[in-house]
Design a protein around this motif. Structure first.
Motif, PDB file in Angstrom:
ATOM      1  N   THR A 189       0.824  -1.222   0.000  1.00  0.00           N
ATOM      2  CA  THR A 189       0.000   0.000   0.000  1.00  0.00           C
ATOM      3  C   THR A 189       0.857   1.271   0.000  1.00  0.00           C
ATOM      4  O   THR A 189       0.367   2.355   0.330  1.00  0.00           O
ATOM      5  N   ILE A 190       2.139   1.130  -0.343  1.00  0.00           N
ATOM      6  CA  ILE A 190       2.989   2.314  -0.527  1.00  0.00           C
ATOM      7  C   ILE A 190       2.611   2.944  -1.860  1.00  0.00           C
ATOM      8  O   ILE A 190       2.579   2.274  -2.894  1.00  0.00           O
ATOM      9  N   CYS A 191       2.298   4.236  -1.852  1.00  0.00           N
ATOM     10  CA  CYS A 191       1.777   4.855  -3.071  1.00  0.00           C
ATOM     11  C   CYS A 191       2.885   5.080  -4.099  1.00  0.00           C
ATOM     12  O   CYS A 191       4.061   5.230  -3.751  1.00  0.00           O
ATOM     13  N   ASN A 192       2.496   5.096  -5.375  1.00  0.00           N
ATOM     14  CA  ASN A 192       3.458   5.237  -6.467  1.00  0.00           C
ATOM     15  C   ASN A 192       4.224   6.544  -6.395  1.00  0.00           C
ATOM     16  O   ASN A 192       5.422   6.591  -6.684  1.00  0.00           O
ATOM     17  N   ALA A 193       3.536   7.626  -6.033  1.00  0.00           N
ATOM     18  CA  ALA A 193       4.199   8.933  -5.962  1.00  0.00           C
ATOM     19  C   ALA A 193       5.305   8.917  -4.918  1.00  0.00           C
ATOM     20  O   ALA A 193       6.387   9.485  -5.130  1.00  0.00           O
ATOM     21  N   THR A 194       5.051   8.262  -3.794  1.00  0.00           N
ATOM     22  CA  THR A 194       6.069   8.147  -2.747  1.00  0.00           C
ATOM     23  C   THR A 194       7.286   7.410  -3.277  1.00  0.00           C
ATOM     24  O   THR A 194       8.426   7.845  -3.100  1.00  0.00           O
TER      25      THR A 194
END
Length: 282
Positions: A189-194
């Motif tokens: 659930t780590i976002c792509n932008a991060t």
């Protein structure tokens, strides 16, 4: 001195969406509140209050005369959401979709009998919101060391991550769980932008001899960028705006890299960049 901006930096989709929603709502609802700071950037929060009259209220029991409440990008607990509904106020949900995702996963997996493990900071509002969707109290771990300290690992686990964490550390934790548990359901659930911002900061910090990370000092994703930069470039600094810049940092430097957290507005980044480019030395 050459000044280089990272390939990816600054506002992410969720932050842009939340600010757009808030500005639109506030134009027709002069007493609009956000339950907690909309994003972790005090300069942008001040701009929203100054230009649109949006105020921040931390206590759900002190909403006063406000008839319009916006839920912050980090989300709120399931219990606070129910309380808001009972108060009869107009609710606008600006929770980032990347935060809504682990909320739904935790609720479903918990209902199906899985013990929940969350990789993140237990005191962060995003993590507290995700925790609230579990039937049993989830296990929250800050790193693999804290995971090893919990003792016996549950047999049936579902793991999610705070959206701003490093993928390498998440993978390390997952590997340990797979080795020590009978069943592990893994949800990245780590976002792509991060991920993209972190990778761009890592690449730039490997060739710069000074790095400046711009963002709110309470912002989790900004602090992650700072830690990454500092790993590869010891002369790395975290600033909220151009007023934090110290000319002495840049003496004898050849390449300055700049990156910024996902809640840092472009106008702040631009001011920092201009301040650095216009530094004067005796």
């Amino acid at each position: 001195m050459e000044v280089i901006l990272a390939e990816k930096y600054g506002f992410c989709f969720g932050v842009k969406r939340a600010i757009k929603i808030t500005e639109k709502i506030a134009q027709t609802n002069p007493n609009t509140l956000t339950l907690g700071p909309l994003i972790h950037n005090p300069l942008e929060i001040s701009r929203l209050e100054k230009n649109f009259g949006v105020k921040v209220q931390e206590n759900i029991n002190n909403l006063g005369q406000s008839k319009s409440v916006i839920i912050r990008t980090h989300g709120i607990t399931k219990q606070n959401l129910e309380t808001l509904k009972q108060k009869g106020v107009s609710i606008t949900d600006a929770t980032c979709p990347f935060v809504t995702k682990p909320q739904k996963i935790v609720e479903e997996m918990s209902n199906n009998g899985y013990d929940i493990i969350i990789f993140g900071d237990e005191n962060h509002p995003e993590v507290r919101s995700v925790m609230s969707y579990s039937i049993k109290t989830p296990i929250v771990i800050a790193n693999i060391e804290s995971l090893k300290e919990i003792g016996k690992i549950p047999k049936k686990i579902a793991i999610v991550s705070q959206t701003t964490k490093q993928i390498e550390k998440f993978a390390e934790i997952v590997q340990y769980l797979v080795t020590n548990s009978l069943e592990v359901r893994v949800f990245n659930t780590i976002c792509n932008a991060t991920f993209e911002n972190q990778e761009a900061t890592r690449n730039l910090s490997q060739k710069a001899d000074i790095m400046v990370i711009v963002g709110g000092k309470s912002s989790a994703n900004t602090k992650q960028l700072f830690y990454i930069a500092q790993t590869h470039c010891p002369d790395s600094y975290l600033v909220e705006n151009e007023n934090d810049i110290q000319p002495s940092w840049f003496e004898s430097k050849n390449i300055c890299g700049i990156s910024a957290g996902a809640s840092t507005p472009n106008w702040v980044i631009k001011n920092v960049e201009e301040k650095i480019k216009n530094l004067k030395y005796p």
